[in-house]
Write a protein that holds these residues in place. Structure first.
Motif, PDB file in Angstrom:
ATOM      1  N   THR A   1      18.537  21.614  16.034  1.00  0.00           N
ATOM      2  CA  THR A   1      19.405  21.140  17.107  1.00  0.00           C
ATOM      3  C   THR A   1      18.557  20.232  17.983  1.00  0.00           C
TER       4      THR A   1
ATOM      5  N   HIS B   1      14.831  24.979  15.877  1.00  0.00           N
ATOM      6  CA  HIS B   1      15.555  25.361  14.668  1.00  0.00           C
ATOM      7  C   HIS B   1      16.913  25.952  15.030  1.00  0.00           C
ATOM      8  N   LYS B   2      17.883  25.762  14.146  1.00  0.00           N
ATOM      9  CA  LYS B   2      19.166  26.452  14.279  1.00  0.00           C
ATOM     10  C   LYS B   2      18.941  27.864  13.757  1.00  0.00           C
TER      11      LYS B   2
ATOM     12  N   GLU C   1      20.720  30.450  13.511  1.00  0.00           N
ATOM     13  CA  GLU C   1      21.747  31.079  12.683  1.00  0.00           C
ATOM     14  C   GLU C   1      21.435  30.945  11.194  1.00  0.00           C
ATOM     15  N   SER C   2      20.720  29.889  10.821  1.00  0.00           N
ATOM     16  CA  SER C   2      20.380  29.682   9.412  1.00  0.00           C
ATOM     17  C   SER C   2      19.408  30.748   8.904  1.00  0.00           C
TER      18      SER C   2
ATOM     19  N   ALA D   1      20.032  32.852  19.221  1.00  0.00           N
ATOM     20  CA  ALA D   1      20.472  31.455  19.134  1.00  0.00           C
ATOM     21  C   ALA D   1      21.203  31.037  20.406  1.00  0.00           C
TER      22      ALA D   1
ATOM     23  N   ARG E   1      19.856  28.192  23.188  1.00  0.00           N
ATOM     24  CA  ARG E   1      20.664  27.047  23.642  1.00  0.00           C
ATOM     25  C   ARG E   1      20.796  27.049  25.161  1.00  0.00           C
TER      26      ARG E   1
END
Length: 139
Positions: free
Chosen positions: A6, A95-96, A98-99, A117, A121
């Motif tokens: 992101t 990094h995202k 959720e992955s 996550a 954010r």
């Protein structure tokens, strides 16, 4: 293949952006393990590059629980935020998270990663948009 990340825009300098994020993390009781100035490292090697700093941070209790579920997720921990100067503004990336659920087969702690996550954010967006104030206590 590049991992999913992101990216945000910050209107502060790289240093001030990372200062603000670090301040916000510490306010929330998150451990900051290291701050790396890639540009300074490049200069020490006789090279020139844009301003770029990496912040490494986390919560050992949460990270340990994730690594107990799957030790290989330790390669992703602690978490990192990168800021670099672009032509028009400072870019901020992480990094995202959720992955990680799928990549490491995390099932028991799926909600933990989702909360991480969302918190990440919130930390970044609040740090790059709000004024940072310090609280002074009266004597």
């Amino acid at each position: 293949m590049t991992p999913p990340i992101t990216i945000y825009d910050s209107h502060f300098s790289v240093k001030e952006t990372i200062d603000r994020i670090e301040h916000t993390l510490r306010e929330r009781g998150v451990t900051v393990f290291a701050r790396i100035d890639h540009c300074r490292g490049a200069r020490q090697a006789g090279l020139d590059m844009q301003e770029e700093e990496l912040l490494i941070f986390g919560n050992p209790e949460i990270g340990t629980n994730l690594m107990l579920e799957n030790p290989a997720i330790g390669i992703e921990l602690p978490l990192k935020i990168l800021a670099w100067s672009d032509k028009s503004c400072t870019k901020v990336a992480h990094h995202k998270l959720e992955s990680l659920t799928e990549e490491y087969g995390i099932r028991q702690s799926e909600a933990v990663i989702s909360n991480m996550a969302a918190s990440l954010r919130t930390i970044v967006t609040s740090a790059i948009s709000k004024p940072i104030t310090t609280r002074e206590e009266s004597l």
